[in-house]
Design a protein around this motif. Structure first.
Motif, PDB file in Angstrom:
ATOM      1  N   ILE A  32       0.850  -1.189   0.000  1.00 56.57           N
ATOM      2  CA  ILE A  32       0.000   0.000   0.000  1.00 56.57           C
ATOM      3  C   ILE A  32       0.884   1.237   0.000  1.00 56.57           C
ATOM      4  O   ILE A  32       1.957   1.253   0.596  1.00 56.57           O
ATOM      5  N   VAL A  33       0.440   2.244  -0.727  1.00 55.44           N
ATOM      6  CA  VAL A  33       1.083   3.556  -0.668  1.00 55.44           C
ATOM      7  C   VAL A  33       0.094   4.516  -0.017  1.00 55.44           C
ATOM      8  O   VAL A  33      -1.099   4.503  -0.324  1.00 55.44           O
ATOM      9  N   ASP A  34       0.604   5.314   0.914  1.00 56.21           N
ATOM     10  CA  ASP A  34      -0.228   6.295   1.602  1.00 56.21           C
ATOM     11  C   ASP A  34       0.656   7.455   2.029  1.00 56.21           C
ATOM     12  O   ASP A  34       1.818   7.552   1.616  1.00 56.21           O
ATOM     13  N   CYS A  35       0.114   8.345   2.859  1.00 57.72           N
ATOM     14  CA  CYS A  35       0.894   9.509   3.281  1.00 57.72           C
ATOM     15  C   CYS A  35       2.052   9.103   4.184  1.00 57.72           C
ATOM     16  O   CYS A  35       3.077   9.792   4.226  1.00 57.72           O
ATOM     17  N   ASN A  36       1.905   8.007   4.923  1.00 57.24           N
ATOM     18  CA  ASN A  36       3.023   7.512   5.727  1.00 57.24           C
ATOM     19  C   ASN A  36       4.129   6.950   4.846  1.00 57.24           C
ATOM     20  O   ASN A  36       5.319   7.118   5.138  1.00 57.24           O
ATOM     21  N   ASN A  37       3.734   6.236   3.792  1.00 57.14           N
ATOM     22  CA  ASN A  37       4.695   5.605   2.873  1.00 57.14           C
ATOM     23  C   ASN A  37       4.298   5.973   1.444  1.00 57.14           C
ATOM     24  O   ASN A  37       3.619   5.187   0.756  1.00 57.14           O
ATOM     25  N   PRO A  38       4.701   7.159   0.984  1.00 61.58           N
ATOM     26  CA  PRO A  38       4.268   7.598  -0.349  1.00 61.58           C
ATOM     27  C   PRO A  38       4.908   6.820  -1.496  1.00 61.58           C
ATOM     28  O   PRO A  38       4.439   6.916  -2.628  1.00 61.58           O
ATOM     29  N   GLN A  39       5.970   6.057  -1.200  1.00 59.23           N
ATOM     30  CA  GLN A  39       6.586   5.224  -2.224  1.00 59.23           C
ATOM     31  C   GLN A  39       6.710   3.796  -1.714  1.00 59.23           C
ATOM     32  O   GLN A  39       6.870   3.576  -0.513  1.00 59.23           O
ATOM     33  N   LEU A  40       6.641   2.840  -2.644  1.00 59.09           N
ATOM     34  CA  LEU A  40       6.720   1.424  -2.310  1.00 59.09           C
ATOM     35  C   LEU A  40       7.674   0.754  -3.295  1.00 59.09           C
ATOM     36  O   LEU A  40       7.638   1.026  -4.491  1.00 59.09           O
ATOM     37  N   VAL A  41       8.513  -0.139  -2.760  1.00 57.96           N
ATOM     38  CA  VAL A  41       9.436  -0.896  -3.605  1.00 57.96           C
ATOM     39  C   VAL A  41       8.884  -2.306  -3.790  1.00 57.96           C
ATOM     40  O   VAL A  41       8.714  -3.054  -2.822  1.00 57.96           O
ATOM     41  N   LEU A  42       8.589  -2.660  -5.031  1.00 61.62           N
ATOM     42  CA  LEU A  42       8.158  -4.012  -5.374  1.00 61.62           C
ATOM     43  C   LEU A  42       9.401  -4.847  -5.686  1.00 61.62           C
ATOM     44  O   LEU A  42      10.286  -4.415  -6.433  1.00 61.62           O
ATOM     45  N   ASP A  43       9.457  -6.056  -5.119  1.00 57.32           N
ATOM     46  CA  ASP A  43      10.662  -6.893  -5.196  1.00 57.32           C
ATOM     47  C   ASP A  43      10.410  -8.119  -6.060  1.00 57.32           C
ATOM     48  O   ASP A  43       9.681  -9.041  -5.679  1.00 57.32           O
ATOM     49  N   GLY A  44      11.037  -8.124  -7.246  1.00 55.71           N
ATOM     50  CA  GLY A  44      10.931  -9.275  -8.134  1.00 55.71           C
ATOM     51  C   GLY A  44      12.174 -10.133  -8.139  1.00 55.71           C
ATOM     52  O   GLY A  44      12.316 -11.028  -8.991  1.00 55.71           O
ATOM     53  N   SER A  45      13.083  -9.912  -7.167  1.00 60.59           N
ATOM     54  CA  SER A  45      14.347 -10.660  -7.152  1.00 60.59           C
ATOM     55  C   SER A  45      14.190 -12.153  -6.883  1.00 60.59           C
ATOM     56  O   SER A  45      15.089 -12.924  -7.232  1.00 60.59           O
TER      57      SER A  45
END
Length: 340
Positions: free
Chosen positions: A85-98
């Motif tokens: 989830i992206v929100d005001c607490n965490n405006p960016q998110l890293v998706l991990d396809g490794s």
């Protein structure tokens, strides 16, 4: 392979010349074209036989080549153990396809329809800042085969609404008033920070107390998504006092044992009156604008506004030109024969 759907095999080490014929056959397999050349094109795995014929000597020789197919598939995997989830607490998110396979021998390609990619579109780690579906395509480095995996990222950037109760008016009677803000849900799920003139009691609660007029603002923060919103309101003041005017309308003497006192000229309407004295006189009707008193002295008129509790006081002196005789003493001598 998945990337190479056809290839060219060759018999370039074979005998050449004007009397030489070439014939390719497949067991199994498929020759697309060039079956009578040294470099045919094929599109299927199998055993391919090249027969070379010398038309002059009628000698025939042959050789074979085995063509295999490598269709090893990759595995596209996105780590979904994190909070997607992206929100005001965490405006960016890293998706991990490794975790995708084969590790170390694959390429990555991310895509989205309506989302927004910040960085990493061709790497195993993708940074996004909006909620939507993101798709990872993994390509096997050797075979060119591909696999895809999608993940749905949620989004919560909803700002809390900031609605106020109608603020009370500061008056002489209410020197401090309580403000109140209504968040969209349980008040305990939000934090509050008030600002404004003077001292604010409980500035981090939804119901602070203030004692000065002016503009007050509050910032409400949603503790779940970290989003905040602000609003302001004006606190008004009504501390206008009434007018009090006291006047004595006469003197107290032997003929007039009482005198009138008047509040004529004082405020009228939504007000109350109260006469009082520090002397011993009696006030006939203390709550009337015009009343009478029975003794000299200083009399006070207090006028109170009913809408704000503010008061005003004035005084007047009731004088006496002569005090009435309240008692007489006399003696009586009885006559006798010596002093008839």
């Amino acid at each position: 392979t998945c990337a190479r759907t056809s290839l060219e095999i060759n018999g370039l080490g074979s005998t050449t010349g004007p009397d030489i014929l070439y014939q390719w056959t497949a067991f199994p397999g498929n020759i697309v074209n060039g079956g009578n050349s040294l470099t045919p094109e094929i599109d299927q795995p199998g055993t391919y036989i090249l027969q070379v014929t010398d038309t002059g000597s009628l000698c025939i020789v042959s050789d074979t080549v085995l063509v295999t197919m490598d269709l090893e598939q990759p595995g596209a995997l996105i780590d979904q153990g994190q909070n997607l989830i992206v929100d005001c607490n965490n405006p960016q998110l890293v998706l991990d396809g490794s975790p995708s396979l084969p590790i170390g021998n694959a390429t990555y390609q991310w895509a989205t329809q309506n989302g927004h990619i910040v960085s990493g579109i061709n790497s195993a780690l993708l940074t996004v800042d909006s909620g939507i579906v993101y798709t990872l395509t993994v390509t096997h480095g050797r075979t060119g085969c591909t696999d895809t995996e999608s993940v749905n990222v949620a989004e919560d950037f909803a700002l809390p609404t900031v609605v106020f109760a109608l603020p009370p008016v500061l008056t002489c009677e209410n020197a401090a008033v309580q403000l109140e803000v209504f968040p969209p849900g349980n008040p305990a799920d939000y934090s509050y920070q008030w600002g404004g003139p003077g001292v604010i009691v409980d500035p981090t609660s939804p119901t602070p107390t203030v004692s000065q007029q002016g503009n007050y603002h509050v910032t409400v923060t949603d503790l779940t998504n970290g989003c905040e919103n602000s609003n302001s309101l004006a606190v008004l003041q009504n501390k206008v006092p009434p007018t009090a005017k006291a006047e004595a309308l006469g003197l107290i003497d032997c003929y007039n044992l009482s005198a009138q006192v008047s509040g004529e000229g004082s405020s009228t309407g939504n007000v109350t009156y109260l006469w009082s004295t520090t002397g011993n006189g009696t006030i006939a009707t203390p709550n009337s604008i015009l009343t009478s008193v029975n003794a000299p002295g200083t009399y006070f008129l207090t006028v109170t506004r009913l809408d704000n509790g503010c008061t005003a006081v004035d005084s007047t002196l009731v004088a006496a030109s002569s005090l009435p005789i309240e008692g007489a003493l006399f003696t009586l001598d009885h006559p006798d024969c010596v002093d008839p």
